[in-house]
Design a protein around this motif. Structure first.
Motif, PDB file in Angstrom:
ATOM      1  N   GLN A   1       0.820  -1.212   0.000  1.00 10.33           N
ATOM      2  CA  GLN A   1       0.000   0.000   0.000  1.00 10.33           C
ATOM      3  C   GLN A   1       0.852   1.258   0.000  1.00 10.33           C
ATOM      4  N   VAL A   2       1.943   1.248   0.761  1.00  5.59           N
ATOM      5  CA  VAL A   2       2.837   2.406   0.777  1.00  5.59           C
ATOM      6  C   VAL A   2       3.418   2.649  -0.610  1.00  5.59           C
ATOM      7  N   VAL A   3       3.825   1.585  -1.275  1.00  2.02           N
ATOM      8  CA  VAL A   3       4.364   1.718  -2.631  1.00  2.02           C
ATOM      9  C   VAL A   3       3.310   2.298  -3.568  1.00  2.02           C
ATOM     10  N   GLN A   4       2.093   1.805  -3.501  1.00  2.97           N
ATOM     11  CA  GLN A   4       1.023   2.324  -4.355  1.00  2.97           C
ATOM     12  C   GLN A   4       0.801   3.817  -4.126  1.00  2.97           C
ATOM     13  N   LYS A   5       0.710   4.215  -2.864  1.00  2.00           N
ATOM     14  CA  LYS A   5       0.468   5.618  -2.537  1.00  2.00           C
ATOM     15  C   LYS A   5       1.643   6.493  -2.951  1.00  2.00           C
ATOM     16  N   TYR A   6       2.851   6.010  -2.710  1.00  2.00           N
ATOM     17  CA  TYR A   6       4.045   6.790  -3.022  1.00  2.00           C
ATOM     18  C   TYR A   6       4.158   7.034  -4.527  1.00  2.00           C
ATOM     19  N   VAL A   7       3.932   5.983  -5.304  1.00  2.00           N
ATOM     20  CA  VAL A   7       4.016   6.131  -6.763  1.00  2.00           C
ATOM     21  C   VAL A   7       2.938   7.083  -7.266  1.00  2.00           C
ATOM     22  N   GLU A   8       1.751   6.976  -6.719  1.00  2.00           N
ATOM     23  CA  GLU A   8       0.664   7.869  -7.131  1.00  2.00           C
ATOM     24  C   GLU A   8       1.045   9.330  -6.894  1.00  2.00           C
ATOM     25  N   ILE A   9       1.631   9.626  -5.744  1.00  2.00           N
ATOM     26  CA  ILE A   9       2.033  10.997  -5.441  1.00  2.00           C
ATOM     27  C   ILE A   9       3.178  11.437  -6.347  1.00  2.00           C
TER      28      ILE A   9
ATOM     29  N   VAL B   1       9.640   8.659   5.613  1.00  2.00           N
ATOM     30  CA  VAL B   1       9.237   7.638   4.640  1.00  2.00           C
ATOM     31  C   VAL B   1      10.199   6.455   4.673  1.00  2.00           C
ATOM     32  N   ASP B   2      11.507   6.738   4.686  1.00  2.00           N
ATOM     33  CA  ASP B   2      12.490   5.649   4.725  1.00  2.00           C
ATOM     34  C   ASP B   2      12.329   4.814   5.999  1.00  2.00           C
ATOM     35  N   ALA B   3      12.087   5.481   7.120  1.00  2.00           N
ATOM     36  CA  ALA B   3      11.894   4.755   8.373  1.00  2.00           C
ATOM     37  C   ALA B   3      10.658   3.865   8.302  1.00  2.00           C
ATOM     38  N   ARG B   4       9.613   4.359   7.647  1.00  2.00           N
ATOM     39  CA  ARG B   4       8.385   3.571   7.509  1.00  2.00           C
ATOM     40  C   ARG B   4       8.627   2.334   6.650  1.00  2.00           C
ATOM     41  N   ILE B   5       9.360   2.496   5.556  1.00  2.00           N
ATOM     42  CA  ILE B   5       9.661   1.352   4.697  1.00  2.00           C
ATOM     43  C   ILE B   5      10.490   0.326   5.455  1.00  2.00           C
ATOM     44  N   ARG B   6      11.499   0.785   6.195  1.00  2.42           N
ATOM     45  CA  ARG B   6      12.318  -0.141   6.986  1.00  2.42           C
ATOM     46  C   ARG B   6      11.461  -0.894   8.008  1.00  2.42           C
ATOM     47  N   ASP B   7      10.578  -0.165   8.679  1.00  2.00           N
ATOM     48  CA  ASP B   7       9.719  -0.801   9.685  1.00  2.00           C
ATOM     49  C   ASP B   7       8.821  -1.867   9.060  1.00  2.00           C
ATOM     50  N   LEU B   8       8.270  -1.579   7.876  1.00  2.00           N
ATOM     51  CA  LEU B   8       7.384  -2.540   7.221  1.00  2.00           C
ATOM     52  C   LEU B   8       8.158  -3.745   6.708  1.00  2.00           C
ATOM     53  N   LEU B   9       9.383  -3.522   6.253  1.00  2.00           N
ATOM     54  CA  LEU B   9      10.222  -4.654   5.852  1.00  2.00           C
ATOM     55  C   LEU B   9      10.496  -5.557   7.055  1.00  2.00           C
ATOM     56  N   ARG B  10      10.851  -4.954   8.168  1.00  2.00           N
ATOM     57  CA  ARG B  10      11.097  -5.745   9.385  1.00  2.00           C
ATOM     58  C   ARG B  10       9.821  -6.479   9.813  1.00  2.00           C
ATOM     59  N   GLU B  11       8.696  -5.789   9.729  1.00  2.00           N
ATOM     60  CA  GLU B  11       7.423  -6.407  10.092  1.00  2.00           C
ATOM     61  C   GLU B  11       7.147  -7.614   9.204  1.00  2.00           C
ATOM     62  N   GLY B  12       7.416  -7.457   7.901  1.00  2.00           N
ATOM     63  CA  GLY B  12       7.193  -8.562   6.976  1.00  2.00           C
ATOM     64  C   GLY B  12       8.114  -9.738   7.233  1.00  2.00           C
ATOM     65  N   VAL B  13       9.370  -9.434   7.609  1.00  2.00           N
ATOM     66  CA  VAL B  13      10.303 -10.507   7.945  1.00  2.00           C
ATOM     67  C   VAL B  13       9.818 -11.243   9.191  1.00  2.00           C
ATOM     68  N   ARG B  14       9.353 -10.498  10.178  1.00  2.00           N
ATOM     69  CA  ARG B  14       8.884 -11.125  11.418  1.00  2.00           C
ATOM     70  C   ARG B  14       7.661 -12.009  11.191  1.00  2.00           C
ATOM     71  N   ASP B  15       6.720 -11.527  10.346  1.00  2.25           N
ATOM     72  CA  ASP B  15       5.494 -12.320  10.157  1.00  2.25           C
ATOM     73  C   ASP B  15       5.619 -13.351   9.030  1.00  2.25           C
TER      74      ASP B  15
ATOM     75  N   MET C   1      19.658  -1.937   2.642  1.00  2.00           N
ATOM     76  CA  MET C   1      19.822  -1.932   1.192  1.00  2.00           C
ATOM     77  C   MET C   1      18.495  -2.086   0.476  1.00  2.00           C
ATOM     78  N   SER C   2      17.606  -2.887   1.033  1.00  2.00           N
ATOM     79  CA  SER C   2      16.274  -3.050   0.434  1.00  2.00           C
ATOM     80  C   SER C   2      15.515  -1.726   0.451  1.00  2.00           C
ATOM     81  N   THR C   3      15.656  -0.978   1.549  1.00  2.00           N
ATOM     82  CA  THR C   3      14.999   0.323   1.645  1.00  2.00           C
ATOM     83  C   THR C   3      15.546   1.281   0.600  1.00  2.00           C
ATOM     84  N   PHE C   4      16.867   1.325   0.448  1.00  2.00           N
ATOM     85  CA  PHE C   4      17.479   2.180  -0.569  1.00  2.00           C
ATOM     86  C   PHE C   4      16.986   1.809  -1.972  1.00  2.00           C
ATOM     87  N   ALA C   5      16.904   0.507  -2.240  1.00  2.00           N
ATOM     88  CA  ALA C   5      16.488   0.058  -3.572  1.00  2.00           C
ATOM     89  C   ALA C   5      15.047   0.454  -3.860  1.00  2.00           C
TER      90      ALA C   5
END
Length: 213
Positions: free
Chosen positions: A107-115, A147-161, A171-175
């Protein structure tokens, strides 16, 4: 800026009144001015665009631009602020739903690209921040960090779940951020792909690399 007060501007038990016709008209004029300014900055560059150019594009006088927004730097700052407000809002907790980190990051990616594909988003990514006032530049950097902190947090959340895999969160956040920001350099409203299609194709590329194995 124009203002209006009078009988219609009182509050009621039902909440604040709707904007008066005069206020709506002033806001519409301001929006049109900012859109024209951002479009000119995107098409011709900030340095090559004058206030005269923007006024001519709108068919108004220079004093009209100064009255509603200000000079060239104020026009740029106001355009950036519109995009920054949108980016900041897009990563707030209440703006992102979903059960897993993967769903929420999508969802973050969708919103970010739209903006990013709006004229104000493209202006933000194309005009160097050295042209900004210190206040707007500081806000730009703060929102980028958010925004970068949010992406990092969601990546960590996805790894945990278990919905995402990432060996290197940083590096994933930068990419991800770099790929989304680059859209502003080549996107054109007249192009074949809509913002929604661009977001989905970009997400497919991310999701494949982040898919759990």
């Amino acid at each position: 800026m124009e203002s209006f007060s009078g009988p219609d501007a009182t509050t009621s038990d039902d909440g604040p009144p709707p904007p008066s016709p005069r206020a709506r008209s002033a806001e519409a004029r301001r929006d049109a001015i900012l859109t024209a300014a951002a479009t000119a900055f995107v098409e011709h560059g900030y340095g090559a665009t004058s206030v005269d150019d923007i006024a001519e594009r709108l068919g108004v006088s220079k004093p009209t631009l100064y009255y509603h927004v200000g000079g060239k730097q104020e026009l740029l700052g106001a355009s950036f602020t519109l995009a920054l407000d949108a980016y900041s809002d897009a990563v707030e907790d209440e703006a992102v739903s979903g059960v897993t980190g993967r769903e929420r990051l999508h969802q973050v990616v969708q919103k970010y690209v739209e903006i990013t594909t709006t004229v104000h988003g493209r202006c933000l990514h194309r005009v160097p921040d050295v042209e900004l006032t210190p206040e707007v530049r500081d806000r730009l950097r703060a929102v980028k960090r958010k925004v970068d902190a949010r992406i990092r947090d969601l990546l960590r959340e996805g790894v945990r779940d278990g919905s995402l895999r990432s060996a290197d969160i940083r590096m994933s956040t930068f990419a991800i951020s770099g790929a989304m920001n680059s859209i502003a350099q080549w996107y054109a409203p007249s192009g074949k792909l809509s913002p929604e299609e661009i977001a989905e194709r970009l997400w497919d590329s991310f999701a494949e690399g982040l898919r759990p194995r």
